[in-house]
Design a protein around this motif. Structure first.
Motif, PDB file in Angstrom:
ATOM      1  N   ALA A  44       0.837  -1.201   0.000  1.00 44.35           N
ATOM      2  CA  ALA A  44       0.000   0.000   0.000  1.00 44.35           C
ATOM      3  C   ALA A  44       0.873   1.251   0.000  1.00 44.35           C
ATOM      4  CB  ALA A  44      -0.943  -0.007   1.196  1.00 44.35           C
ATOM      5  N   SER A  45       1.898   1.271   0.846  1.00 48.10           N
ATOM      6  CA  SER A  45       2.830   2.403   0.849  1.00 48.10           C
ATOM      7  C   SER A  45       3.592   2.486  -0.466  1.00 48.10           C
ATOM      8  CB  SER A  45       3.818   2.275   2.018  1.00 48.10           C
ATOM      9  OG  SER A  45       3.180   2.468   3.260  1.00 48.10           O
ATOM     10  N   GLU A  46       3.929   1.331  -1.003  1.00 47.30           N
ATOM     11  CA  GLU A  46       4.680   1.301  -2.257  1.00 47.30           C
ATOM     12  C   GLU A  46       3.884   1.920  -3.401  1.00 47.30           C
ATOM     13  OE1 GLU A  46       8.258   0.569  -4.129  1.00 47.30           O
ATOM     14  OE2 GLU A  46       7.754   0.206  -2.021  1.00 47.30           O
ATOM     15  N   SER A  47       2.545   1.921  -3.294  1.00 46.96           N
ATOM     16  CA  SER A  47       1.713   2.469  -4.372  1.00 46.96           C
ATOM     17  C   SER A  47       1.919   3.973  -4.558  1.00 46.96           C
ATOM     18  CB  SER A  47       0.230   2.175  -4.096  1.00 46.96           C
ATOM     19  OG  SER A  47      -0.266   2.923  -2.990  1.00 46.96           O
ATOM     20  N   TYR A  48       2.513   4.643  -3.577  1.00 44.69           N
ATOM     21  CA  TYR A  48       2.736   6.088  -3.674  1.00 44.69           C
ATOM     22  C   TYR A  48       4.006   6.429  -4.458  1.00 44.69           C
ATOM     23  CZ  TYR A  48      -0.864   6.911  -0.130  1.00 44.69           C
ATOM     24  OH  TYR A  48      -2.056   6.967   0.541  1.00 44.69           O
ATOM     25  N   ILE A  49       4.946   5.499  -4.504  1.00 43.11           N
ATOM     26  CA  ILE A  49       6.262   5.798  -5.047  1.00 43.11           C
ATOM     27  C   ILE A  49       6.229   6.325  -6.483  1.00 43.11           C
ATOM     28  CG2 ILE A  49       8.518   4.831  -5.634  1.00 43.11           C
ATOM     29  CD1 ILE A  49       8.067   5.285  -2.648  1.00 43.11           C
ATOM     30  N   PRO A  50       5.470   5.722  -7.408  1.00 42.85           N
ATOM     31  CA  PRO A  50       5.495   6.229  -8.792  1.00 42.85           C
ATOM     32  C   PRO A  50       4.937   7.644  -8.940  1.00 42.85           C
ATOM     33  CG  PRO A  50       4.559   4.013  -8.695  1.00 42.85           C
ATOM     34  CD  PRO A  50       4.619   4.520  -7.294  1.00 42.85           C
ATOM     35  N   TRP A  51       4.206   8.115  -7.935  1.00 38.75           N
ATOM     36  CA  TRP A  51       3.517   9.389  -8.076  1.00 38.75           C
ATOM     37  C   TRP A  51       4.229  10.542  -7.377  1.00 38.75           C
ATOM     38  CZ3 TRP A  51       0.098   8.856 -11.745  1.00 38.75           C
ATOM     39  CH2 TRP A  51      -0.385   7.568 -11.994  1.00 38.75           C
ATOM     40  N   PHE A  52       5.235  10.227  -6.589  1.00 42.01           N
ATOM     41  CA  PHE A  52       6.047  11.268  -5.971  1.00 42.01           C
ATOM     42  C   PHE A  52       7.418  11.285  -6.651  1.00 42.01           C
ATOM     43  CE2 PHE A  52       2.904  10.844  -2.668  1.00 42.01           C
ATOM     44  CZ  PHE A  52       2.851  12.107  -2.080  1.00 42.01           C
ATOM     45  N   GLU A  53       7.809  12.440  -7.120  1.00 46.60           N
ATOM     46  CA  GLU A  53       9.106  12.549  -7.793  1.00 46.60           C
ATOM     47  C   GLU A  53      10.255  12.326  -6.816  1.00 46.60           C
ATOM     48  OE1 GLU A  53       9.325  16.250  -9.844  1.00 46.60           O
ATOM     49  OE2 GLU A  53       7.437  15.959 -10.909  1.00 46.60           O
ATOM     50  N   ASN A  54      10.006  12.617  -5.530  1.00 47.27           N
ATOM     51  CA  ASN A  54      11.054  12.488  -4.521  1.00 47.27           C
ATOM     52  C   ASN A  54      10.481  11.759  -3.310  1.00 47.27           C
ATOM     53  OD1 ASN A  54      13.264  14.423  -5.679  1.00 47.27           O
ATOM     54  ND2 ASN A  54      11.356  15.583  -5.797  1.00 47.27           N
ATOM     55  N   ALA A  55      10.410  10.440  -3.398  1.00 43.48           N
ATOM     56  CA  ALA A  55       9.840   9.645  -2.313  1.00 43.48           C
ATOM     57  C   ALA A  55      10.733   8.456  -2.002  1.00 43.48           C
ATOM     58  CB  ALA A  55       8.443   9.162  -2.675  1.00 43.48           C
ATOM     59  N   GLN A  56      10.716   8.065  -0.745  1.00 46.94           N
ATOM     60  CA  GLN A  56      11.507   6.932  -0.291  1.00 46.94           C
ATOM     61  C   GLN A  56      10.630   6.075   0.614  1.00 46.94           C
ATOM     62  OE1 GLN A  56      15.169   8.185   1.541  1.00 46.94           O
ATOM     63  NE2 GLN A  56      15.906   6.102   1.915  1.00 46.94           N
ATOM     64  N   HIS A  57      10.576   4.774   0.342  1.00 46.26           N
ATOM     65  CA  HIS A  57       9.764   3.850   1.137  1.00 46.26           C
ATOM     66  C   HIS A  57      10.668   2.914   1.912  1.00 46.26           C
ATOM     67  CE1 HIS A  57       7.162   0.000   1.290  1.00 46.26           C
ATOM     68  NE2 HIS A  57       6.982   0.708   2.387  1.00 46.26           N
ATOM     69  N   ILE A  58      10.406   2.800   3.216  1.00 40.26           N
ATOM     70  CA  ILE A  58      11.202   1.936   4.082  1.00 40.26           C
ATOM     71  C   ILE A  58      10.262   0.960   4.788  1.00 40.26           C
ATOM     72  CG2 ILE A  58      12.783   1.857   6.038  1.00 40.26           C
ATOM     73  CD1 ILE A  58      13.425   4.858   5.296  1.00 40.26           C
ATOM     74  N   MET A  59      10.512  -0.329   4.629  1.00 33.98           N
ATOM     75  CA  MET A  59       9.704  -1.357   5.284  1.00 33.98           C
ATOM     76  C   MET A  59      10.415  -1.812   6.553  1.00 33.98           C
ATOM     77  SD  MET A  59       9.268  -4.823   5.856  1.00 33.98           S
ATOM     78  CE  MET A  59      10.086  -5.799   4.595  1.00 33.98           C
ATOM     79  N   THR A  60       9.678  -1.815   7.677  1.00 26.94           N
ATOM     80  CA  THR A  60      10.240  -2.223   8.956  1.00 26.94           C
ATOM     81  C   THR A  60       9.924  -3.695   9.215  1.00 26.94           C
ATOM     82  OG1 THR A  60       9.735   0.009   9.763  1.00 26.94           O
ATOM     83  CG2 THR A  60      10.442  -1.607  11.385  1.00 26.94           C
ATOM     84  N   PRO A  61      10.925  -4.567   9.274  1.00 30.09           N
ATOM     85  CA  PRO A  61      10.675  -6.004   9.445  1.00 30.09           C
ATOM     86  C   PRO A  61       9.985  -6.312  10.774  1.00 30.09           C
ATOM     87  CG  PRO A  61      13.009  -5.560   9.021  1.00 30.09           C
ATOM     88  CD  PRO A  61      12.341  -4.260   9.186  1.00 30.09           C
ATOM     89  N   GLY A  62       8.987  -7.213  10.717  1.00 32.34           N
ATOM     90  CA  GLY A  62       8.339  -7.694  11.928  1.00 32.34           C
ATOM     91  C   GLY A  62       7.381  -6.731  12.593  1.00 32.34           C
ATOM     92  N   MET A  63       7.180  -5.552  12.013  1.00 30.78           N
ATOM     93  CA  MET A  63       6.323  -4.556  12.654  1.00 30.78           C
ATOM     94  C   MET A  63       4.909  -4.622  12.101  1.00 30.78           C
ATOM     95  SD  MET A  63       6.758  -0.445  12.931  1.00 30.78           S
ATOM     96  CE  MET A  63       5.440  -0.125  11.765  1.00 30.78           C
ATOM     97  N   GLY A  64       3.928  -4.287  12.943  1.00 30.28           N
ATOM     98  CA  GLY A  64       2.539  -4.258  12.526  1.00 30.28           C
ATOM     99  C   GLY A  64       2.116  -2.880  12.058  1.00 30.28           C
ATOM    100  N   HIS A  65       0.911  -2.496  12.440  1.00 31.40           N
ATOM    101  CA  HIS A  65       0.328  -1.229  11.990  1.00 31.40           C
ATOM    102  C   HIS A  65       0.772  -0.082  12.884  1.00 31.40           C
ATOM    103  CE1 HIS A  65      -2.503   1.256   9.824  1.00 31.40           C
ATOM    104  NE2 HIS A  65      -3.069   1.646  10.948  1.00 31.40           N
ATOM    105  N   MET A  66       1.231   0.975  12.262  1.00 29.80           N
ATOM    106  CA  MET A  66       1.612   2.225  12.930  1.00 29.80           C
ATOM    107  C   MET A  66       2.770   2.051  13.909  1.00 29.80           C
ATOM    108  SD  MET A  66       0.351   5.098  11.907  1.00 29.80           S
ATOM    109  CE  MET A  66       0.513   6.178  13.327  1.00 29.80           C
ATOM    110  N   PHE A  67       2.550   2.371  15.170  1.00 26.94           N
ATOM    111  CA  PHE A  67       3.664   2.643  16.068  1.00 26.94           C
ATOM    112  C   PHE A  67       4.582   1.449  16.297  1.00 26.94           C
ATOM    113  CE2 PHE A  67       0.373   5.698  17.530  1.00 26.94           C
ATOM    114  CZ  PHE A  67       1.039   6.847  17.141  1.00 26.94           C
ATOM    115  N   PRO A  68       5.893   1.690  16.244  1.00 27.80           N
ATOM    116  CA  PRO A  68       6.862   0.634  16.503  1.00 27.80           C
ATOM    117  C   PRO A  68       6.999   0.379  18.003  1.00 27.80           C
ATOM    118  CG  PRO A  68       8.018   2.692  16.135  1.00 27.80           C
ATOM    119  CD  PRO A  68       6.550   2.976  15.909  1.00 27.80           C
ATOM    120  N   THR A  69       7.629  -0.721  18.343  1.00 27.61           N
ATOM    121  CA  THR A  69       7.959  -1.026  19.732  1.00 27.61           C
ATOM    122  C   THR A  69       9.378  -0.521  19.993  1.00 27.61           C
ATOM    123  OG1 THR A  69       8.881  -3.179  19.165  1.00 27.61           O
ATOM    124  CG2 THR A  69       6.514  -3.082  19.616  1.00 27.61           C
TER     125      THR A  69
END
Length: 501
Positions: free
Chosen positions: A430-455
């Motif tokens: 879902a986050s990756e879907s934004y990348i083609p539409w922003f000229e300057n965007a960076q997507h970072i996936m956090t391993p093992g994390m769920g929705h929103m706030f990290p531990t």
């Protein structure tokens, strides 16, 4: 619909132009939370007065509640939080030392002012929508109803709420991402800010995108956490596939973990076995009446699926996932009661009506249900128990977002997107879907994390990356800390609260 959209775009353009020429009014007020625990050089609260419907001359006035939290010598471009839901009201939690606002404050550079507001129709901003129906909905949640029966009861509640709001003179077409975006622009303009940074989470991401789309010159940067799909019509469409993929990954992680696989060798089979059993043999037990407004809760197959769905949304819950499935299999009533109370209790019907209005305006089409079913059909029927919830949209509003604002758009705003590997709501794609539409965007996936706030496992990395990005959005974010995040591990012992009598 094409003519209606064209008219709406004209109204939108005119309303933006007209309000920019008017003097926006702010009224200072006492903060609705304790400010003593908030670390800041300056903190004050107020209400921005805005018309409910900007395209109507005789529109009533709404009060948008907000707070401004500033350090000494703040930078000229503040950060404003775009809450999720839709329907969440973060101002309630602004004074909490451990609440979501405190967590988000930890991510922004210390020289930045933070602006927090409750979107119209939520929290302190109001209008409060159908507060008399909250107890009714909580009572229904505890009843033994099939998914179709509950859907019909909920539809009846929603129609009653709609009729009540119409009698109160509420313009149901005035609560959506467009009007919230306009409120944000008016608020930041009234506060004297020429540019600002967006920090949006979950549905706050498409809210942020709407602001970028309508007011691109005002946005300096956008930090977008656990975002929904960029195409608004696809936000609900992939609910079941996302759920399935997340469950599959959790089952795989357990199978790959020697201790987890040894203790729970049939975890996936057990998950579906419990579902089938509860279809014919629901469980009834006593619950906390302050959470359900009912002395007893009858847990059937769809309640089980909803409990499991919410159990795999946060990493703090996912780590106990195998234990929870086992507790349901063993019919451990103490654990089941605590899990149901924690995952399904305390339903807030009030703010969820704002959320329904937003979804109906932003996402709903006449084909929404068919598209949802098409995506859900290939999977086990159990996964469809999470419910298609746009059914009331046919009756709630008679307007929809212009197609041009529902579709992806090109932007040169600098954007940082962070997602969690185990997010069943808004997964990394879902986050990756934004990348083609922003000229300057960076997507970072956090391993093992769920929705929103990290531990604590990932928090140091989030803080480091987000602070660097907001301070220097033109520079690519150094992601080396991601590789330093400790591996996700299941906790094969349930927490103390789960076993509390």
């Amino acid at each position: 619909m094409k003519l209606k959209n064209t008219i709406l775009i004209v109204f939108l353009v005119l309303s933006i132009f007209n309000l920019s020429a008017q003097s926006l009014k702010i009224e200072k007020c006492d903060c609705p939370f304790k400010t003593a625990k908030v670390e800041a050089d300056s903190i004050w609260c107020g209400k921005l007065l805005v018309p409910e419907s900007r395209d109507k001359k005789s529109s009533r006035i709404l009060e948008i509640a907000f707070t401004v939290i500033s350090p000494k010598n703040p930078a000229p471009d503040p950060v404003i939080i775009l809450p999720g839901g839709p329907g969440q009201a973060p101002l309630r939690a602004a004074g909490s030392e451990r609440g979501p606002v405190a967590k988000l404050r930890g991510y922004i550079p210390k020289n930045r002012t933070l602006v927090v507001f409750d979107p119209r129709g939520t929290g302190y901003s109001g209008p409060i929508m159908c507060p008399n129906l909250s107890d009714t909905w909580s009572t229904i949640a505890a009843m033994d109803l099939t998914i179709d029966e509950q859907r019909q009861v909920r539809l009846g509640l929603d129609l009653a709420c709609r009729d009540q709001l119409l009698r109160e003179g509420v313009d149901l077409n005035a609560y959506n991402s467009i009007t919230v975006a306009q409120d944000v622009n008016d608020l930041m303009t009234a506060l004297g800010y020429k540019k600002f940074n967006l920090l949006g989470g979950s549905y706050g991401v498409p809210m942020s995108a709407m602001i970028i789309n309508l007011f691109p010159k005002k946005v300096r940067s956008a930090t977008l956490l656990s975002g929904t799909h960029i195409n608004l019509k696809d936000i609900v469409r992939y609910d079941v596939p996302y759920f399935y993929n997340n469950l599959k990954r959790i089952f795989e992680l357990c199978a790959e973990d020697p201790q987890c696989s040894k203790k729970y060798p049939t975890l996936e089979d057990d998950f579906y076995e419990v579902y089938e059993r509860l279809k014919d043999q629901p469980l009834t037990f006593t619950v906390d009446s302050t959470k359900f407004r009912a002395p007893k809760f009858t847990l059937n197959s769809q309640d089980y699926i909803r409990t499991i769905y919410w159990q795999q949304t946060k990493e703090t819950k996912i780590r106990y996932f195998p234990n929870v499935i086992q507790a349901f299999k063993d019919e451990d009533m103490t654990v089941i009661r605590n899990m149901v109370e924690r995952n399904l209790g305390g339903i807030n019907y009030d703010d969820s009506r704002m959320g329904m209005l937003v979804h109906c305006f932003d996402s709903y089409t006449e084909n929404s249900l068919n598209e949802w079913k098409k995506e859900a059909d290939p999977y086990h029927p159990a996964l469809s128990e999470i419910k298609y919830f746009l059914q009331p949209c046919e009756y709630w509003t008679d307007e929809a977002a212009p197609e041009s604002l529902r579709q992806p758009f090109k932007s040169d705003v600098r954007a940082l997107l962070i997602s969690g590997e185990l997010d069943p709501m808004n997964p990394p794609e879902a986050s990756e879907s934004y990348i083609p539409w922003f000229e300057n965007a960076q997507h970072i996936m956090t391993p093992g994390m769920g929705h929103m706030f990290p531990t604590e496992r990932e928090n140091f990395c989030w803080t480091e990356m987000i602070q660097r990005f907001i301070a220097h959005p033109l520079q690519k974010v150094d992601t080396s800390c991601v590789s330093a995040i400790p591996d996700f591990k299941f906790d094969l012992k349930l927490p103390k609260w789960a076993k509390q009598e």
